[in-house]
Design a protein around this motif. Structure first.
Motif, PDB file in Angstrom:
ATOM      1  N   ILE A  96     -39.329  -6.060 -20.460  1.00  0.00           N
ATOM      2  CA  ILE A  96     -40.363  -5.271 -19.787  1.00  0.00           C
ATOM      3  C   ILE A  96     -41.077  -6.123 -18.735  1.00  0.00           C
ATOM      4  O   ILE A  96     -41.304  -5.694 -17.598  1.00  0.00           O
ATOM      5  CB  ILE A  96     -41.356  -4.696 -20.808  1.00  0.00           C
ATOM      6  CG1 ILE A  96     -40.683  -3.580 -21.629  1.00  0.00           C
ATOM      7  CG2 ILE A  96     -42.614  -4.173 -20.120  1.00  0.00           C
ATOM      8  CD1 ILE A  96     -41.515  -3.081 -22.797  1.00  0.00           C
ATOM      9  N   GLU A  97     -41.404  -7.347 -19.104  1.00  0.00           N
ATOM     10  CA  GLU A  97     -42.079  -8.249 -18.167  1.00  0.00           C
ATOM     11  C   GLU A  97     -41.200  -8.533 -16.948  1.00  0.00           C
ATOM     12  O   GLU A  97     -41.654  -8.437 -15.795  1.00  0.00           O
ATOM     13  CB  GLU A  97     -42.410  -9.563 -18.871  1.00  0.00           C
ATOM     14  CG  GLU A  97     -42.963 -10.641 -17.924  1.00  0.00           C
ATOM     15  CD  GLU A  97     -42.755 -12.047 -18.462  1.00  0.00           C
ATOM     16  OE1 GLU A  97     -42.514 -12.948 -17.642  1.00  0.00           O
ATOM     17  OE2 GLU A  97     -42.822 -12.237 -19.700  1.00  0.00           O
ATOM     18  N   MET A  98     -39.918  -8.853 -17.179  1.00  0.00           N
ATOM     19  CA  MET A  98     -39.043  -9.277 -16.084  1.00  0.00           C
ATOM     20  C   MET A  98     -38.629  -8.122 -15.178  1.00  0.00           C
ATOM     21  O   MET A  98     -38.296  -8.335 -14.014  1.00  0.00           O
ATOM     22  CB  MET A  98     -37.807  -9.988 -16.642  1.00  0.00           C
ATOM     23  CG  MET A  98     -38.129 -11.314 -17.320  1.00  0.00           C
ATOM     24  SD  MET A  98     -36.644 -12.185 -17.883  1.00  0.00           S
ATOM     25  CE  MET A  98     -35.880 -12.588 -16.308  1.00  0.00           C
ATOM     26  N   THR A  99     -38.629  -6.911 -15.690  1.00  0.00           N
ATOM     27  CA  THR A  99     -38.271  -5.751 -14.867  1.00  0.00           C
ATOM     28  C   THR A  99     -39.501  -5.100 -14.240  1.00  0.00           C
ATOM     29  O   THR A  99     -39.366  -4.235 -13.355  1.00  0.00           O
ATOM     30  CB  THR A  99     -37.533  -4.689 -15.704  1.00  0.00           C
ATOM     31  OG1 THR A  99     -38.348  -4.315 -16.820  1.00  0.00           O
ATOM     32  CG2 THR A  99     -36.185  -5.209 -16.193  1.00  0.00           C
ATOM     33  N   GLY A 100     -40.697  -5.485 -14.697  1.00  0.00           N
ATOM     34  CA  GLY A 100     -41.911  -4.834 -14.219  1.00  0.00           C
ATOM     35  C   GLY A 100     -41.999  -3.390 -14.655  1.00  0.00           C
ATOM     36  O   GLY A 100     -42.619  -2.557 -13.996  1.00  0.00           O
TER      37      GLY A 100
END
Length: 335
Positions: free
Chosen positions: A261-265
């Motif tokens: 979730i963090e890396m894909t925004g």
């Protein structure tokens, strides 16, 4: 003057259009070998090897290894078999046949040709383990009659066949047990946690977590795996395996979901579903043997590998290549 030029090998890769198989074909061609890629395209995809079709040292053959294959090669890499539960449970009888009859046919070919043969075994050999981390001399805890048994027991029987061919016929075998592997060319609907999370995050769907999300896996990047596979094939004939190959760093499913979730925004929320039957709570390899015998250990960290994998799926989705249907729709297409 001594000629030190090494003649290229003619190499058979079964399951060569699959996720791992296609990367192996790339590697073998890059080092100068001729490659015969065999795949029945049950889960393998033509687009995985399309970039190789113009290479004069690459040949593609549509074939199911549950039937005998008569070719002339120097080495065999046996990777053919659907490896994700969502695919191998669609036709469990065929999955068992691919594991067992496929192994018999490829071993018979290796015996006739006196060729070295590699078997892509699996961490599923260990089932839901009582030993953690898993070491090669642990016999495992596998349900022989459950919904995952077609793959788990099929792969266990394939290992039995490999070692019996080695003992009885002197067949030169190489066996590694592959732990969770991810990277570009994963099937978008294979039901595996990395591809599931990435596709769901990129498309804004809820991230599906089975159980409480505290079960753990270790994630190895495909480039590291290919390095281990080719290193195993180059070991002396006395080295047969099995050898665990995977990343020994452990993550919970919740940790992986939050990282994706963090890396894909993404704004995706977490959705918890019931844990599947016989799903292992822990899975992590002890890679001491790989370090000692192959001089190998993984070099790609999870964040780095996820970056490349996310970029692949992002590009595939933009091009319309990666379907985003749910698991049941995926199965209906396969049937």
């Amino acid at each position: 003057m001594t000629n030190n030029v090494i003649e290229p090998k003619r190499v058979l890769v079964t399951g060569g259009a699959g996720f791992i198989g296609s990367h192996l074909c790339d590697c073998l061609l890059a080092r100068g070998d001729e490659v015969l890629c065999v795949d029945n395209f049950y889960t393998g995809r033509r687009r995985n090897i399309e970039h190789l079709l113009g290479n004069p040292r690459f040949e593609l053959l549509r074939h199911d290894i549950t039937h005998p294959l008569f070719v002339e090669v120097d080495e065999i890499y046996n990777l053919a078999c659907p490896a994700s539960p969502i695919h191998y449970q669609v036709d469990p009888v065929q999955t068992t046949k691919t594991c067992v009859m496929g192994a018999i046919n490829m071993l018979g070919l290796a015996k006739r040709l006196k060729a070295k043969i590699f078997q892509a075994s699996t961490s599923e050999i260990y089932g839901s383990p009582h030993v953690h981390p898993q070491v090669e001399d642990y016999w495992g805890n596998v349900n022989p009659i459950g919904p995952r048994s077609c793959y788990d027991e099929g792969k266990r029987c394939a290992e039995t066949l490999f070692f019996d061919y080695h003992r009885q016929h002197g067949t030169k075998i190489k066996v590694i047990r592959i732990f969770n592997t991810y990277g570009p060319r994963m099937h978008p609907n294979d039901g595996r946690v990395v591809s599931n999370f990435i596709v769901q995050a990129l498309t804004g769907q809820p991230i599906t977590i089975y159980g409480d999300g505290n079960q753990t896996r270790s994630f190895g990047y495909v480039d590291d795996l290919i390095t281990a596979i080719t290193a195993m094939m180059e070991t002396p004939d006395t080295v047969t395996g099995p050898v665990n190959v995977g990343n020994p760093v452990e993550f919970t499913m919740l940790e992986l979901a939050r990282l994706v979730i963090e890396m894909t925004g993404s704004s995706s929320e977490l959705r918890h579903l019931p844990l599947p039957l016989n799903d292992p709570h822990q899975r992590r390899p002890d890679i001491s043997v790989a370090r000692r015998v192959l001089g190998w250990e993984p070099t790609v960290q999870l964040r780095e590998g996820l970056r490349a994998t996310i970029a692949y799926f992002d590009s595939s989705l933009a091009a319309g290549h990666a379907a985003v249907d749910d698991a049941s729709a995926s199965i209906s297409r396969i049937i």
